[in-house]
Motif scaffolding. Structure first.
Motif, PDB file in Angstrom:
ATOM      1  N   LEU A  62       9.529 -42.484  33.366  1.00  0.00           N
ATOM      2  CA  LEU A  62      10.031 -43.372  32.318  1.00  0.00           C
ATOM      3  C   LEU A  62       8.899 -44.185  31.723  1.00  0.00           C
ATOM      4  O   LEU A  62       7.895 -44.472  32.382  1.00  0.00           O
ATOM      5  CB  LEU A  62      11.098 -44.306  32.890  1.00  0.00           C
ATOM      6  CG  LEU A  62      12.323 -43.635  33.518  1.00  0.00           C
ATOM      7  CD1 LEU A  62      13.262 -44.682  34.083  1.00  0.00           C
ATOM      8  CD2 LEU A  62      13.039 -42.763  32.499  1.00  0.00           C
ATOM      9  N   LYS A  63       9.114 -44.576  30.472  1.00  0.00           N
ATOM     10  CA  LYS A  63       8.138 -45.394  29.757  1.00  0.00           C
ATOM     11  C   LYS A  63       8.903 -46.459  28.982  1.00  0.00           C
ATOM     12  O   LYS A  63       9.955 -46.180  28.403  1.00  0.00           O
ATOM     13  CB  LYS A  63       7.340 -44.510  28.800  1.00  0.00           C
ATOM     14  CG  LYS A  63       6.307 -45.239  27.980  1.00  0.00           C
ATOM     15  CD  LYS A  63       5.588 -44.237  27.084  1.00  0.00           C
ATOM     16  CE  LYS A  63       4.639 -44.915  26.144  1.00  0.00           C
ATOM     17  NZ  LYS A  63       3.985 -43.958  25.257  1.00  0.00           N
ATOM     18  N   TRP A  64       8.387 -47.694  29.002  1.00  0.00           N
ATOM     19  CA  TRP A  64       8.949 -48.786  28.213  1.00  0.00           C
ATOM     20  C   TRP A  64       7.844 -49.323  27.319  1.00  0.00           C
ATOM     21  O   TRP A  64       6.710 -49.502  27.747  1.00  0.00           O
ATOM     22  CB  TRP A  64       9.437 -49.910  29.110  1.00  0.00           C
ATOM     23  CG  TRP A  64      10.624 -49.589  29.948  1.00  0.00           C
ATOM     24  CD1 TRP A  64      11.932 -49.785  29.637  1.00  0.00           C
ATOM     25  CD2 TRP A  64      10.626 -49.035  31.272  1.00  0.00           C
ATOM     26  NE1 TRP A  64      12.750 -49.384  30.668  1.00  0.00           N
ATOM     27  CE2 TRP A  64      11.966 -48.918  31.690  1.00  0.00           C
ATOM     28  CE3 TRP A  64       9.624 -48.610  32.144  1.00  0.00           C
ATOM     29  CZ2 TRP A  64      12.321 -48.422  32.933  1.00  0.00           C
ATOM     30  CZ3 TRP A  64       9.970 -48.110  33.375  1.00  0.00           C
ATOM     31  CH2 TRP A  64      11.311 -48.016  33.762  1.00  0.00           C
ATOM     32  N   GLN A  65       8.206 -49.584  26.061  1.00  0.00           N
ATOM     33  CA  GLN A  65       7.246 -50.141  25.118  1.00  0.00           C
ATOM     34  C   GLN A  65       7.953 -51.175  24.241  1.00  0.00           C
ATOM     35  O   GLN A  65       9.125 -51.014  23.900  1.00  0.00           O
ATOM     36  CB  GLN A  65       6.637 -49.037  24.262  1.00  0.00           C
ATOM     37  CG  GLN A  65       5.298 -49.414  23.715  1.00  0.00           C
ATOM     38  CD  GLN A  65       4.433 -48.181  23.474  1.00  0.00           C
ATOM     39  OE1 GLN A  65       4.900 -47.056  23.455  1.00  0.00           O
ATOM     40  NE2 GLN A  65       3.153 -48.408  23.269  1.00  0.00           N
ATOM     41  N   TRP A  66       7.217 -52.223  23.905  1.00  0.00           N
ATOM     42  CA  TRP A  66       7.746 -53.306  23.085  1.00  0.00           C
ATOM     43  C   TRP A  66       7.861 -52.841  21.645  1.00  0.00           C
ATOM     44  O   TRP A  66       6.869 -52.516  20.995  1.00  0.00           O
ATOM     45  CB  TRP A  66       6.821 -54.512  23.198  1.00  0.00           C
ATOM     46  CG  TRP A  66       7.311 -55.732  22.505  1.00  0.00           C
ATOM     47  CD1 TRP A  66       6.867 -56.224  21.314  1.00  0.00           C
ATOM     48  CD2 TRP A  66       8.329 -56.624  22.951  1.00  0.00           C
ATOM     49  NE1 TRP A  66       7.546 -57.368  20.991  1.00  0.00           N
ATOM     50  CE2 TRP A  66       8.450 -57.638  21.986  1.00  0.00           C
ATOM     51  CE3 TRP A  66       9.151 -56.656  24.067  1.00  0.00           C
ATOM     52  CZ2 TRP A  66       9.364 -58.682  22.109  1.00  0.00           C
ATOM     53  CZ3 TRP A  66      10.055 -57.700  24.192  1.00  0.00           C
ATOM     54  CH2 TRP A  66      10.151 -58.689  23.216  1.00  0.00           C
ATOM     55  N   LYS A  67       9.107 -52.791  21.136  1.00  0.00           N
ATOM     56  CA  LYS A  67       9.346 -52.386  19.737  1.00  0.00           C
ATOM     57  C   LYS A  67      10.522 -53.187  19.204  1.00  0.00           C
ATOM     58  O   LYS A  67      11.569 -53.264  19.853  1.00  0.00           O
ATOM     59  CB  LYS A  67       9.679 -50.890  19.646  1.00  0.00           C
ATOM     60  CG  LYS A  67       8.535 -49.971  19.982  1.00  0.00           C
ATOM     61  CD  LYS A  67       8.934 -48.530  19.862  1.00  0.00           C
ATOM     62  CE  LYS A  67       7.787 -47.616  20.267  1.00  0.00           C
ATOM     63  NZ  LYS A  67       8.182 -46.223  20.313  1.00  0.00           N
ATOM     64  N   GLY A  68      10.374 -53.751  18.036  1.00  0.00           N
ATOM     65  CA  GLY A  68      11.468 -54.469  17.394  1.00  0.00           C
ATOM     66  C   GLY A  68      11.997 -55.642  18.204  1.00  0.00           C
ATOM     67  O   GLY A  68      13.187 -55.925  18.172  1.00  0.00           O
ATOM     68  N   GLY A  69      11.133 -56.308  18.952  1.00  0.00           N
ATOM     69  CA  GLY A  69      11.541 -57.494  19.697  1.00  0.00           C
ATOM     70  C   GLY A  69      12.200 -57.220  21.041  1.00  0.00           C
ATOM     71  O   GLY A  69      12.808 -58.109  21.627  1.00  0.00           O
ATOM     72  N   LYS A  70      12.077 -55.980  21.558  1.00  0.00           N
ATOM     73  CA  LYS A  70      12.638 -55.671  22.879  1.00  0.00           C
ATOM     74  C   LYS A  70      11.878 -54.497  23.490  1.00  0.00           C
ATOM     75  O   LYS A  70      11.127 -53.799  22.801  1.00  0.00           O
ATOM     76  CB  LYS A  70      14.117 -55.354  22.782  1.00  0.00           C
ATOM     77  CG  LYS A  70      14.433 -54.127  21.962  1.00  0.00           C
ATOM     78  CD  LYS A  70      15.918 -53.905  21.864  1.00  0.00           C
ATOM     79  CE  LYS A  70      16.212 -52.683  21.005  1.00  0.00           C
ATOM     80  NZ  LYS A  70      17.631 -52.422  20.897  1.00  0.00           N
ATOM     81  N   PHE A  71      12.092 -54.290  24.783  1.00  0.00           N
ATOM     82  CA  PHE A  71      11.478 -53.159  25.466  1.00  0.00           C
ATOM     83  C   PHE A  71      12.372 -51.943  25.286  1.00  0.00           C
ATOM     84  O   PHE A  71      13.537 -51.960  25.663  1.00  0.00           O
ATOM     85  CB  PHE A  71      11.267 -53.453  26.952  1.00  0.00           C
ATOM     86  CG  PHE A  71      10.138 -54.417  27.189  1.00  0.00           C
ATOM     87  CD1 PHE A  71       8.823 -53.989  27.150  1.00  0.00           C
ATOM     88  CD2 PHE A  71      10.400 -55.754  27.415  1.00  0.00           C
ATOM     89  CE1 PHE A  71       7.779 -54.879  27.341  1.00  0.00           C
ATOM     90  CE2 PHE A  71       9.368 -56.653  27.615  1.00  0.00           C
ATOM     91  CZ  PHE A  71       8.048 -56.212  27.577  1.00  0.00           C
ATOM     92  N   VAL A  72      11.803 -50.894  24.690  1.00  0.00           N
ATOM     93  CA  VAL A  72      12.539 -49.661  24.432  1.00  0.00           C
ATOM     94  C   VAL A  72      12.118 -48.632  25.479  1.00  0.00           C
ATOM     95  O   VAL A  72      10.931 -48.378  25.679  1.00  0.00           O
ATOM     96  CB  VAL A  72      12.250 -49.140  23.007  1.00  0.00           C
ATOM     97  CG1 VAL A  72      12.937 -47.809  22.769  1.00  0.00           C
ATOM     98  CG2 VAL A  72      12.678 -50.175  21.976  1.00  0.00           C
TER      99      VAL A  72
END
Length: 194
Positions: A171-181
């Motif tokens: 899994l990968k999480w990245q900050w996009k649009g004000g949240k972690f996606v």
């Protein structure tokens, strides 16, 4: 008749040694004053830095009260990684926690921690990436270039014994649009271990 200025006394004539002694004493007073601060003094620093231009320390997960009920068992911080996750110049920490157990592997929780709001306050939990209720175990954790990656073990059905996870996800999480996606890396999607 011209008035006389009086006798020239040796201690009234400035000499180089006199100026050197005065400058040294003045420097010592100024330096000493920089170490004395009122107890409520605070310094304003640029975002993401502490005094003297050094990066601010990463939030310490050992100072956080995580929203995990372990009953009589203690909560263990089993993994942590730090970096600037949202591009604001401050360092965040990702902490993986689980209830302590003598046998088996309890499910993990993964949380993003931000700098505390006050000087003596504990770091703040700003995001839950993985809740223990999801019945997953985090095996590997890394932070690179603002992205969080983790290898996660889980179960394909409720019939699988809780000792023996049969699903592995990357899994990968990245900050996009004000949240972690969250996204799943294709190579490991739904991989069953044999």
């Amino acid at each position: 008749m011209q008035p006389t200025a009086g006798q020239d006394l040796s201690h009234t004539q400035p000499r180089p040694m006199h100026w050197l002694a005065t400058a040294t004493a003045l420097s010592a007073v100024i330096a000493g004053a920089s170490f004395v601060q009122p107890p409520d003094a605070t310094a304003t620093t640029a975002r993401g830095t502490s005094t003297a231009g050094h990066p601010a320390a990463a939030p310490d997960p050992d100072r956080v009260s995580f929203p995990v009920d372990c009953g009589p068992n203690r909560l263990d911080v089993v993994k942590k990684a730090s970096g600037d996750l949202d591009g604001d110049g401050t360092t965040e920490t990702v902490a993986v926690v689980r209830c302590h157990s003598g046998t088996g592997t309890p499910p993990s929780g993964a949380y993003v921690l931000a700098q505390p709001s006050g000087r003596r306050a504990a770091p703040r939990i700003v995001a839950t990436l993985l809740a223990p209720a999801q019945q997953r175990s985090v095996q590997n954790l890394a932070v690179k270039d603002g992205a969080i990656s983790a290898a996660v073990l889980g179960y394909s059905t409720r019939d699988i014994p809780r000792c023996c996870p049969d699903v592995r996800q990357s899994l990968k999480w990245q900050w996009k649009g004000g949240k972690f996606v969250r996204s799943e890396l294709p190579a490991a999607m739904g991989t069953r271990s044999v």
